[in-house]
Scaffold this active site. Structure first.
Site, short mmCIF file in Angstrom:
data_model
loop_
_atom_site.label_atom_id
_atom_site.label_comp_id
_atom_site.label_asym_id
_atom_site.label_seq_id
_atom_site.Cartn_x
_atom_site.Cartn_y
_atom_site.Cartn_z
N SER A 1 1.03 -1.08 -0.01
CA SER A 1 0.31 -0.02 -0.07
C SER A 1 1.01 1.46 0.19
O SER A 1 2.01 0.83 0.60
CB SER A 1 -0.73 -0.06 1.33
OG SER A 1 -1.84 1.89 1.73
N TYR B 1 -1.29 -0.95 10.10
CA TYR B 1 -1.60 -1.39 8.71
C TYR B 1 0.01 -0.63 7.96
O TYR B 1 0.19 -1.39 7.60
CB TYR B 1 -2.59 -0.84 7.89
CG TYR B 1 -3.35 -0.98 6.86
CD1 TYR B 1 -3.43 -2.00 6.52
CD2 TYR B 1 -3.12 -0.01 5.66
CE1 TYR B 1 -4.20 -2.16 5.44
CE2 TYR B 1 -2.67 0.16 4.44
CZ TYR B 1 -3.86 -1.12 3.84
OH TYR B 1 -4.10 -1.43 2.45
N1 LIG Z 1 -8.81 -1.02 -0.88
C1 LIG Z 1 -8.44 -0.28 -1.11
O1 LIG Z 1 -8.16 1.32 -1.03
C2 LIG Z 1 -6.28 -0.78 -0.65
C3 LIG Z 1 -5.31 0.39 -0.97
C4 LIG Z 1 -3.79 -0.01 -0.09
C5 LIG Z 1 -4.12 -1.70 -0.59
N2 LIG Z 1 -4.60 -2.46 -0.40
C6 LIG Z 1 -4.90 -3.87 -0.68
O2 LIG Z 1 -4.94 -4.40 -1.38
C7 LIG Z 1 -5.42 -5.92 -0.56
C8 LIG Z 1 -7.12 -6.18 -1.26
O3 LIG Z 1 -8.36 -4.92 -1.00
P1 LIG Z 1 -9.36 -5.14 -0.83
O4 LIG Z 1 -9.48 -3.83 -0.91
O5 LIG Z 1 -9.66 -5.97 -1.58
O6 LIG Z 1 -9.80 -5.92 0.42
P2 LIG Z 1 -11.23 -6.81 0.71
O7 LIG Z 1 -11.80 -6.61 1.85
O8 LIG Z 1 -12.32 -5.78 0.15
O9 LIG Z 1 -11.46 -8.30 0.38
C9 LIG Z 1 -10.27 -8.44 0.92
C10 LIG Z 1 -10.34 -10.47 1.06
O10 LIG Z 1 -9.97 -10.90 1.64
C11 LIG Z 1 -9.70 -12.34 2.35
N3 LIG Z 1 -9.12 -12.27 3.82
C12 LIG Z 1 -9.03 -11.23 4.58
N4 LIG Z 1 -8.75 -11.78 5.53
C13 LIG Z 1 -8.05 -12.98 5.25
C14 LIG Z 1 -7.44 -14.20 5.94
N5 LIG Z 1 -6.74 -14.50 6.80
N6 LIG Z 1 -7.26 -15.25 4.67
C15 LIG Z 1 -7.41 -15.07 3.53
N7 LIG Z 1 -7.84 -14.62 3.10
C16 LIG Z 1 -8.53 -13.17 3.88
C17 LIG Z 1 -11.44 -11.30 2.11
O11 LIG Z 1 -12.34 -12.22 2.95
C18 LIG Z 1 -11.58 -10.59 1.85
O12 LIG Z 1 -12.35 -11.59 0.41
C19 LIG Z 1 -5.46 -6.33 0.56
O13 LIG Z 1 -4.01 -6.65 0.88
C20 LIG Z 1 -4.83 -4.54 1.04
O14 LIG Z 1 -4.77 -4.28 2.11
C21 LIG Z 1 -6.25 -1.81 -0.60
#
Ligand SMILES: NC(=O)c1ccc[n+]([C@@H]2O[C@H](COP(=O)([O-])OP(=O)(O)OC[C@H]3O[C@@H](n4cnc5c(N)ncnc54)[C@H](O)[C@@H]3O)[C@@H](O)[C@H]2O)c1
Length: 259
Positions: free
Chosen positions: A141, A154
């Site tokens: 991120s 985070y």
């Molecule tokens: N959305 C944003 O703005 C953003 C920004 C920067 C980084 N990210 C990163 O991108 C990645 C995906 O984010 P997103 O926004 O799609 O999140 P989200 O919460 O929409 O989806 C995450 C998925 O991961 C699964 N998950 C959570 N914990 C888990 C575990 N212990 N084992 C297996 N599966 C697990 C959840 O069930 C879910 O289906 C993450 O690593 C997040 O930190 C997201």
């Protein structure tokens, strides 16, 4: 097709960015190992992939659990006869001042985001090495590089992922396994909605829409990203087009890091 006959294991593939990467990789010919801790979410992604005539198999696993990870990685490699691409995407986030962050929330954040990336890489590496070419993509991120008030656990976990990416890029280079990470900005997913709802509460604002409007003002491209914006970056890093790229942080953030 850019990933024809490749086997890709994608964690957190039941929603948001992980689902978008799974769909795009399947469209590009990859067979997908859909890993998620929530069965309904993972199975829905499999269904969506099958709807476009793609190939996918769901394995329920918590990426912070060693036995789950070992079993999931080995069964996907056995199902498809190889493993070529690992996307460490599963992540969690707790927003709040450090005084209110519980030890358990800290541990879960580090365990899922950072230890999960370590475990999946550890168990996938022997399979990736077999074909003499492999790819690992880690979802970090922008908050792994810069600070954010109320994001301590985070930020620590995502900064750790950047360091782990570079260490593994160097360690695995002799095996022709490329390891890179993506630094998303704000992406429209359930996670963003949960975070902005909490941020709005902390800042005394009306709701997540107000936070989104504030974010759009400071992002040079003036919009929140879509999960597909991240998927196209992941496709570049997974394909042979990036065969000389390893150890990098690919920012996909509408220019925010440039400000
Ligand atoms: N959305 C944003 O703005 C953003 C920004 C920067 C980084 N990210 C990163 O991108 C990645 C995906 O984010 P997103 O926004 O799609 O999140 P989200 O919460 O929409 O989806 C995450 C998925 O991961 C699964 N998950 C959570 N914990 C888990 C575990 N212990 N084992 C297996 N599966 C697990 C959840 O069930 C879910 O289906 C993450 O690593 C997040 O930190 C997201």
């Amino acid at each position: 097709m850019k990933l024809m006959n490749k086997a890709a294991l994608i964690t957190g593939a039941g929603a948001g960015i992980g689902r978008a990467i799974s769909m795009l990789f399947a469209k590009e010919g990859a067979k997908i190992g859909v890993i998620d801790s929530i069965p309904e979410a993972g199975l829905q992604t499999v269904q969506l992939i099958e709807n476009i005539n793609g190939i996918a198999k769901f394995i329920q696993a918590d990426v912070s659990n060693t036995r789950d990870v070992e079993k999931a990685v080995n069964s996907i490699a056995a199902e498809y006869g190889s493993l070529d691409i690992l996307v460490n995407n599963a992540g969690v986030c707790f927003v709040g001042p450090i005084a209110e962050l519980t030890e358990e929330q800290w541990d879960v954040t580090i365990d899922v985001n950072l230890k999960g990336t370590f475990l999946c890489s550890k168990y996938a590496a022997p399979h990736l090495k077999k074909n003499g070419v492999g790819v690992i993509i880690n979802m970090s991120s922008g908050l792994g590089l810069y600070g954010g008030a109320c994001w301590s656990a985070y930020c620590a976990s995502k900064g750790g992922i950047i360091a782990l990416t570079k260490a593994l890029a160097v360690e695995f280079a002799p095996d022709n396994i490329r390891v890179n990470c993506i630094l998303p900005g704000a992406v429209a997913t359930d996670m963003l909605l949960r975070n902005t709802t909490m941020q709005a509460k902390i800042a005394g604002l009306s709701g997540p829409e107000e936070i989104n409007e504030l974010m759009k003002k400071i992002i040079p491209l003036r919009r929140i990203a879509t999960p597909e914006d991240m998927a196209f970056g992941a496709l570049y890093l997974a394909s042979d087009e990036s065969s000389y790229v390893t150890g990098i942080e690919l920012s996909i953030d509408g220019g925010y890091l440039a400000t």
